[in-house]
Design a protein around this motif. Structure first.
Motif, short mmCIF file in Angstrom:
data_model
loop_
_atom_site.label_atom_id
_atom_site.label_comp_id
_atom_site.label_asym_id
_atom_site.label_seq_id
_atom_site.Cartn_x
_atom_site.Cartn_y
_atom_site.Cartn_z
N TYR A 195 32.98 16.50 24.45
CA TYR A 195 31.54 16.36 24.63
C TYR A 195 30.82 16.75 23.34
CZ TYR A 195 26.99 16.83 26.93
OH TYR A 195 25.68 16.67 27.29
N GLU A 196 31.31 17.79 22.68
CA GLU A 196 30.68 18.28 21.45
C GLU A 196 30.78 17.26 20.32
OE1 GLU A 196 32.86 20.13 23.25
OE2 GLU A 196 31.38 21.47 24.16
N ILE B 272 25.88 11.76 18.03
CA ILE B 272 24.54 11.30 18.42
C ILE B 272 23.47 12.02 17.61
CG2 ILE B 272 22.90 11.20 20.35
CD1 ILE B 272 25.32 10.53 22.14
N LEU C 208 30.95 14.00 20.67
CA LEU C 208 29.99 12.95 21.01
C LEU C 208 28.57 13.40 20.69
CD1 LEU C 208 29.30 10.21 22.28
CD2 LEU C 208 29.27 11.37 24.50
N GLU C 209 28.25 14.64 21.05
CA GLU C 209 26.91 15.16 20.79
C GLU C 209 26.62 15.22 19.29
OE1 GLU C 209 24.11 18.72 22.49
OE2 GLU C 209 26.21 19.19 22.07
N VAL D 108 18.96 13.25 22.62
CA VAL D 108 20.37 13.54 22.34
C VAL D 108 21.07 13.99 23.62
CG1 VAL D 108 21.94 15.04 21.06
CG2 VAL D 108 19.94 14.09 19.92
N ARG D 109 20.44 14.87 24.36
CA ARG D 109 21.06 15.35 25.61
C ARG D 109 21.24 14.21 26.61
NH1 ARG D 109 17.86 21.00 26.49
NH2 ARG D 109 19.11 22.22 25.03
N TRP E 142 29.02 10.28 27.87
CA TRP E 142 30.15 11.10 28.30
C TRP E 142 30.56 10.72 29.72
CZ3 TRP E 142 33.88 13.85 26.41
CH2 TRP E 142 34.59 14.73 27.24
N THR F 272 23.97 11.73 25.31
CA THR F 272 25.29 12.37 25.32
C THR F 272 25.82 12.43 26.75
OG1 THR F 272 24.67 13.71 23.40
CG2 THR F 272 26.59 14.42 24.65
#
Length: 145
Positions: A64-65, A71, A67-68, A46-47, A54, A50
């Motif tokens: 960003y949050e 995912i 998108l995270e 995930v990291r 991004w 993302t």
């Protein structure tokens, strides 16, 4: 004496029944904890995805949050879709990449998201090529030409 034995028997049955009722709840709690741990074991995927998406698409995304979160959702659906053939991590890597690309490039909904779709993509984004048409459509002074 017989009545006491009967009463103890009924109390024992009731106690056994209560123990049986707790068992499915405990099993459910254990299953939830296993699922939670399994999902969190793929935090590195995930990291990575993302940060990657991004980096190349932040102009099109809300945050960003968002998108995270998207995912994470795709990861969980991918875990449910995995049928046991092959390597699970490789499948999830492929699944996340393809689903995010289809959301961003082709405007698709996230998988299994039919009634209330969500997306990390900004709707207010306007490309420079479309700027003139958008200005004519949305920012007119109300006069007909």
């Amino acid at each position: 004496m017989e009545q006491q034995n009967e009463q103890k028997h009924v109390q024992k049955q009731f106690a056994d029944g209560a123990a049986e009722e707790k068992l499915p709840a405990e099993k459910c709690s254990e299953d939830i904890n296993q699922w939670h741990n399994k999902v969190l074991s793929y935090k590195h995927l995930v990291r990575r995805w993302t940060a990657y998406f991004w980096g190349i698409n932040k102009a099109f995304l809300y945050s960003y949050e968002d998108l995270e979160q998207t995912i994470w959702y795709i990861l969980m659906v991918g875990l449910q879709e995995f049928d046991g053939r092959g390597d699970e991590e490789q499948f999830l890597n492929w699944y996340i990449r393809n689903k995010v690309v289809s959301i961003m490039m082709y405007g698709k909904k996230p998988p299994k998201c039919t009634h209330l779709p969500f997306t990390p993509i900004r709707f207010d984004y306007v490309s420079p090529d479309e700027l003139a048409e958008v200005n004519e459509l949305f920012y007119s002074d109300g006069e007909d030409d």
